[in-house]
Enzyme design. Sequence first.
Site, PDB file in Angstrom:
ATOM      1  N   CYS A  84       0.837  -1.200   0.000  1.00  0.00           N
ATOM      2  CA  CYS A  84       0.000   0.000   0.000  1.00  0.00           C
ATOM      3  C   CYS A  84       0.880   1.263   0.000  1.00  0.00           C
ATOM      4  O   CYS A  84       1.618   1.483  -0.952  1.00  0.00           O
ATOM      5  CB  CYS A  84      -0.993  -0.024   1.148  1.00  0.00           C
ATOM      6  N   HIS A 185      -3.692  -4.966  -0.332  1.00  0.00           N
ATOM      7  CA  HIS A 185      -3.265  -5.474   0.970  1.00  0.00           C
ATOM      8  C   HIS A 185      -3.245  -7.001   0.963  1.00  0.00           C
ATOM      9  O   HIS A 185      -4.306  -7.625   1.120  1.00  0.00           O
ATOM     10  CB  HIS A 185      -4.216  -4.978   2.067  1.00  0.00           C
ATOM     11  N   GLU A 187      -2.369  -8.947   3.269  1.00  0.00           N
ATOM     12  CA  GLU A 187      -2.794  -9.443   4.580  1.00  0.00           C
ATOM     13  C   GLU A 187      -4.308  -9.426   4.738  1.00  0.00           C
ATOM     14  O   GLU A 187      -4.840 -10.054   5.666  1.00  0.00           O
ATOM     15  CB  GLU A 187      -2.135  -8.622   5.694  1.00  0.00           C
TER      16      GLU A 187
END
Length: 205
Positions: A84, A185, A187
């Site tokens: 990001c 992202h 994650e």
Amino acid sequence: MANTVALIDYGAGNLHSVENALLAVGADVVVTADPRDVAAASRIVLPGVGSFKACMDGLSAIGGMSETLETRVFKDAVPFLGICVGMQLMAQAGLEHGTHKGLGWVEGSVAAMTASADVKVPHMGWNSVTPTGPGSLVEAGQAYFLHSYAFEPVQSASSVRAVTDHGGPVVAAIQEGTALGVQFHPEKSQRYGLDLLSRFLEWKP
């Protein structure tokens, strides 16, 4: 620390979620604000949430960190992943509330996305990721995005490795040497994101 991933803590990242995702794919993670840990690690991850300036200020406030990153990535060829805003900092400049210098690893700047009746900003939620050429570490799939600014390459798009669509093409991944950046992202991208992190751990660019 020969097989560790240095996850850089500079006050600007979703560290807990990124650490958990890396641990889930078997990484030996060291969360650190110490350039010496980065100098000893075999892989480096730079997360980032917030404004370009705040993130760059946070990184610059750690004495020797920017210089250590550049040495490790471009002299020692250590694999690097920016997530990001961590990806956006790889650019020459960020254009949020003025012009602010980035790490300067990739030619281009980070500018505000344009909203319209059909295009919401911030770009938030799941969207497609399309690689721009063969051999990219970033594969086709669906990833989670959350951003209002996007990377804009200078002239040649040779650094662009993947795009998404949000009212037109938006850069989803960039690469320069052993430095890879993703706008989405991993994650928060479930299996798609974990698979990317797994490939990153095995990456030998």
